[in-house]
Enzyme design. Structure first.
Site, PDB file in Angstrom:
ATOM      1  N   GLU A 186       0.828  -1.210   0.000  1.00 55.02           N
ATOM      2  CA  GLU A 186       0.000   0.000   0.000  1.00 55.02           C
ATOM      3  C   GLU A 186       0.862   1.259   0.000  1.00 55.02           C
ATOM      4  O   GLU A 186       0.532   2.253  -0.662  1.00 55.02           O
ATOM      5  CB  GLU A 186      -0.928   0.006   1.216  1.00 55.02           C
ATOM      6  CG  GLU A 186      -2.099  -0.954   1.126  1.00 55.02           C
ATOM      7  CD  GLU A 186      -3.100  -0.739   2.247  1.00 55.02           C
ATOM      8  OE1 GLU A 186      -3.431   0.434   2.530  1.00 55.02           O
ATOM      9  OE2 GLU A 186      -3.544  -1.731   2.841  1.00 55.02           O
ATOM     10  N   SER A 257       5.899 -20.567  -1.068  1.00 51.96           N
ATOM     11  CA  SER A 257       6.097 -21.943  -0.602  1.00 51.96           C
ATOM     12  C   SER A 257       5.306 -22.894  -1.488  1.00 51.96           C
ATOM     13  O   SER A 257       4.367 -22.488  -2.182  1.00 51.96           O
ATOM     14  CB  SER A 257       5.631 -22.100   0.849  1.00 51.96           C
ATOM     15  OG  SER A 257       6.317 -21.216   1.697  1.00 51.96           O
ATOM     16  N   ASP A 334      -4.696 -10.440   2.368  1.00 50.57           N
ATOM     17  CA  ASP A 334      -4.462  -9.067   2.802  1.00 50.57           C
ATOM     18  C   ASP A 334      -5.004  -8.886   4.221  1.00 50.57           C
ATOM     19  O   ASP A 334      -6.216  -8.862   4.436  1.00 50.57           O
ATOM     20  CB  ASP A 334      -5.148  -8.099   1.838  1.00 50.57           C
ATOM     21  CG  ASP A 334      -4.797  -6.652   2.119  1.00 50.57           C
ATOM     22  OD1 ASP A 334      -4.261  -6.369   3.194  1.00 50.57           O
ATOM     23  OD2 ASP A 334      -5.076  -5.806   1.255  1.00 50.57           O
ATOM     24  N   ASP A 337      -4.130  -2.900   6.702  1.00 48.15           N
ATOM     25  CA  ASP A 337      -4.709  -1.727   6.044  1.00 48.15           C
ATOM     26  C   ASP A 337      -4.042  -0.472   6.577  1.00 48.15           C
ATOM     27  O   ASP A 337      -3.795  -0.345   7.784  1.00 48.15           O
ATOM     28  CB  ASP A 337      -6.219  -1.642   6.310  1.00 48.15           C
ATOM     29  CG  ASP A 337      -6.997  -2.712   5.570  1.00 48.15           C
ATOM     30  OD1 ASP A 337      -7.034  -2.664   4.327  1.00 48.15           O
ATOM     31  OD2 ASP A 337      -7.549  -3.605   6.236  1.00 48.15           O
TER      32      ASP A 337
END
Length: 818
Positions: A186, A257, A334, A337
């Site tokens: 971000e 991975s 995600d 924030d």
């Protein structure tokens, strides 16, 4: 993984005969007897030929105490560095080069998060934590009293503080930080929007190939309308260049991975086979520490679990017991924030929400700096989380700013990952294992599971539910519509159990298709590894362990297979190519698209793709921003494919179009190849550039120590694209790889389990186990685990005796000698 690149400028220490003698004296004691006060019974520690400790105890209290002691024997300095990194205390022993790191981690408040987590753990788990810490401290006390601390402490002239339960939990928070890159992404996009404008920024939002592999397909459910990236209208005003510069470079989304599991109907043995190779920063020592934990009752084992542990944390993180096997991959969800907070112009400690002003919490941190006065740091925490802007050298520039940037992150919540881990160690079937995952919160991982009866994959962790944004850019913190509305319920997180196909693959790819009702992420790893794994597995009728071992180091390059058919004709149609450029073109055309160390094709292709990225993005971004570009592979590959079909976006157009960008970057790449390996392309080899040999943190900072501390470098195949992931740094050295690999055949879990840990078990660079597995790791070899008692009891035996025997730490025979 956490501190390798942070140590850049440390005062050199000369090696004298006394220092060499100290190195010999401080080596791990692996035979004889030692008294460990606080034990209830004698504990036996057998070390096998690779230095893996097999710990036999009578109860869990003694087991975890002995695990703490044994881990500290081999990895104490690494544990202390991880603790110091997480707590923002590196500068105290390493100097002011680590001051920005300390400022960042003090601001992230991992210690406070760990302290809050400690308060909600069960009494039993706290007891085990204390036992583990008691074992660590038992070793510290003995090492200090006898002058046997690891050499790094002597070189840096300090002693470790006692180990505390919060330190264990803080390391788990550090793991979560390392696997959560959303806030950095971000920050990158915000700075890009400020520099290039939101329109150009949005063209580089993450994408996923429409034909890319998806782990869980929601068959039978109504398709949810495709969710386009959502972001608020914004005019970036904060300058985050300094914050961005503090983040690591080359955030390669290809790093991740691999894990897969086959049901018995697809294997030669008729039982499930599980394979896992978690990719991490390839450091020395490794992040993982192998251990075998056994609680015996007579001739029977109540606990029998083996695998990779995390230095500084009790239990086994990845591995198997007598009944089940499990592995993990980063789900790439995600969970972070950034909120743009509006500051009160008359009071920098107040922030707005819907027209009202609220006080921020204020923390005063004192950072000790070696050889310099202490540094004072003021940390502000809003209702969203700690304020990141203004922390790293930007205070004067931001003094009058009306906005600030705060981080909301699931790891700031009180969490109980260790509770889940210890329960997983004892699970005997899928139901018990799944129940254990209910206590797991961060980082969000995909757990892959196998038992005789089931194969499964389950996403576990706190996944935020967002209503009006997708976490791609910072959002207004003063508006309620951008607040989280909760977390996806555990039972509704992606899950796959006993699929009819008998195959489960997870490689950081898109985990769920678009029928899934919740938003998870836009930014997935490229699908190349998952696509290739699935392709190979479906092509084998009856898979063996040998097939799995081979697949873990598969070096096929699907990206080259996809892009070269339309990039090479562009070069062949260019008549102005020089002789060396034509030779390079011949190499690419004859290349079999496998990243073998002896071949020249991988070398030319990799250097070319890097040059193409620079040609397209760097002129607008600048070096600092481009070095921290996220989603590069998926975005650039999609841009190339679209441009080949006549759909050039603004970035490609600014680079002169696909043809000009392809030719110009190729010419730049050939010159770089010549500078690196000479002007004769027939002598170019991927392995001469692409080498593996992780450096010790001190060896990386001091050339005088490098020849002793650093792992020997050797050529290696693979790349950032191949299943056998070997992700190179800018100088070609591999910095991201699967230092631990394992394959487990459930048909005979004690005789058909394999693994390897590179470069080795020990953190003592004078130990024979310091880098004894590095060569085999580079060759793709795995070793059979020694799990059966009659096998591991052939190893070196160290007896840990209860303190009540007598008040002496070391005894030579079964009877204490004082």
């Amino acid at each position: 993984m956490f501190f390798q690149n942070r140590i850049n400028n440390i005062m050199a220490a000369s090696f004298t005969r006394a220092t060499i003698g100290y190195l010999t004296r401080s080596q791990t004691k692996t035979t004889g007897n030692l008294v460990l006060p606080g034990l209830s019974h004698e504990v036996k520690v057998y070390r096998d030929q690779r230095g893996v400790p097999h710990i036999e105890a009578a109860d869990n209290h003694d087991l975890y105490k002995a695990q703490g002691f044994v881990t500290a024997q081999d990895r104490l300095w690494q544990m202390d560095m991880m603790r110091r990194l997480a707590g923002g205390e590196l500068a105290e022993v390493l100097g002011n080069t680590q001051l920005n790191s300390d400022k960042l981690f003090r601001t992230l408040q991992l210690r406070q998060s760990a302290e809050r987590s400690y308060q909600i753990y069960s009494e039993q788990t706290i007891t085990y934590l204390k036992s583990y810490c008691s074992g660590v401290n038992g070793f510290i006390q003995q090492a200090v009293e006898k002058g046997r601390l690891p050499l790094e402490f002597k070189l840096l002239k300090y002693q470790p503080a006692p180990w505390k339960p919060v330190d264990c939990l803080m390391i788990l928070k550090l793991m979560s930080y390392d696997m959560s890159e959303n806030w950095r992404a971000e920050t990158y996009r915000y700075q890009l929007a400020k520099k290039a404008g939101l329109q150009l920024c949005s063209q580089l939002f993450p994408v996923y190939p429409p034909e890319g592999f998806v782990t869980v397909k929601s068959e039978g459910k109504a398709k949810v309308p495709f969710r386009k990236p959502a972001y608020p209208y914004m005019t970036p005003s904060l300058d985050l260049e300094a914050l961005l510069s503090a983040t690591k470079q080359i955030p390669d989304e290809t790093a991740g991975s691999n894990a897969w599991v086959l049901s018995g109907k697809r294997t030669k043995s008729g039982s499930p086979i599980l394979a896992n190779d978690p990719h991490i920063n390839h450091s020395n020592p490794s992040l993982w520490y192998q251990a075998h934990l056994v609680v015996s009752a007579g001739d029977k084992s109540k606990t029998n679990v083996i695998g990779a542990s995390i230095p500084g944390v009790p239990g086994i993180a990845l591995g198997h017991n007598d009944h089940i096997a499990w592995g993990v991959t980063n789900t790439k969800i995600d969970t972070q924030d950034l909120y743009i907070e509006k500051k009160d112009p008359n009071n920098k400690y107040k922030y707005e929400q819907e027209g009202l002003w609220f006080d921020a919490e204020v923390y005063h941190e004192t950072i000790k700096v070696k050889g310099q006065p202490d540094t004072e740091l003021e940390v502000l925490v809003t209702r969203h989380g700690p304020v990141l802007s203004g922390v790293l050298g930007m205070d004067k520039e931001l003094e009058d700013d009306k906005e600030a940037l705060a981080l909301s992150w699931t790891a700031h919540q009180p969490t109980t990952e260790l509770e889940a881990l210890l329960s997983m160690n004892k699970a005997t079937d899928w139901k018990e294992f799944r129940d254990a995952l209910k206590s797991y919160q961060t980082p969000v991982l995909t757990f892959v599971f196998a038992s005789q009866d089931d194969i499964a994959a389950k996403v576990a962790g706190l996944v935020p539910i967002r209503g009006n944004h997708d976490g791609l850019l910072p959002v207004p913190g003063w508006k309620k519509e951008y607040e989280l509305s909760g977390y996806i319920p555990f039972d509704e997180l992606p899950e796959l159990v006993n699929p009819d196909e008998g195959i489960i693959v997870s490689a950081n790819n898109k985990i769920m298709d678009d029928r899934y009702p919740y938003f998870l992420s836009h930014a997935w790893a490229p699908s190349y590894r998952a696509d290739r794994i699935y392709e190979v597995l479906t092509g084998i009728s009856k898979a063996s362990v040998e097939d799995m071992l081979k697949l873990q180091v598969d070096y096929a390059n699907p990206q080259a297979e996809l892009l070269l058919p339309f990039l090479l004709p562009i070069l062949r149609g260019k008549h102005a190519l020089g002789l060396m450029e034509l030779s390079g073109l011949d190499i690419l055309e004859k290349w079999d698209r496998v990243d073998e160390a002896k071949q020249s094709g991988p070398f030319v292709f990799y250097i070319w793709m890097n040059a193409l990225g620079r040609i397209v993005f760097e002129p607008m971004m600048g070096k600092v921003l481009y070095a921290r570009m996220f989603d590069k592979v998926n975005v650039l590959d999609r841009m190339i494919i679209d441009a080949n079909e006549g759909l050039e976006n603004d970035w490609i157009k600014r680079a002169g179009g696909l043809q000009e960008a392809a030719v110009k970057s190729y010419q730049v790449a050939i010159m770089e190849c010549a500078q690196l390996q000479g002007r004769d392309p027939m002598k170019w080899e991927w392995g001469n550039y692409h080498r593996i040999g992780p450096a010790h943190p001190l060896g990386a900072g001091l050339k005088a120590l490098g020849f002793l501390m650093n792992t020997q470098e050797r050529p290696v195949g693979g790349s950032n694209i191949s299943v056998g992931a070997m992700v190179p740094n800018r100088d070609g050295s591999v910095y991201w790889s699967a230092s631990w690999r394992t394959v487990v055949d459930l048909s005979d879990i004690r005789q058909c389990s394999y693994d390897i840990l590179a470069p080795g078990q020990s953190g003592h660079f004078g130990s024979r186990h310091y880098q004894d597995q590095a060569h085999d790791h580079a060759q793709g070899t795995l070793f059979k685990q020694t799990i059966a008692r009659e096998e591991y009891q052939q190893g070196r035996l160290l007896r840990l005796l209860p303190g009540g025997v007598k008040k002496c730490e070391e005894v030579r025979d079964s009877v204490p000698l004082c």
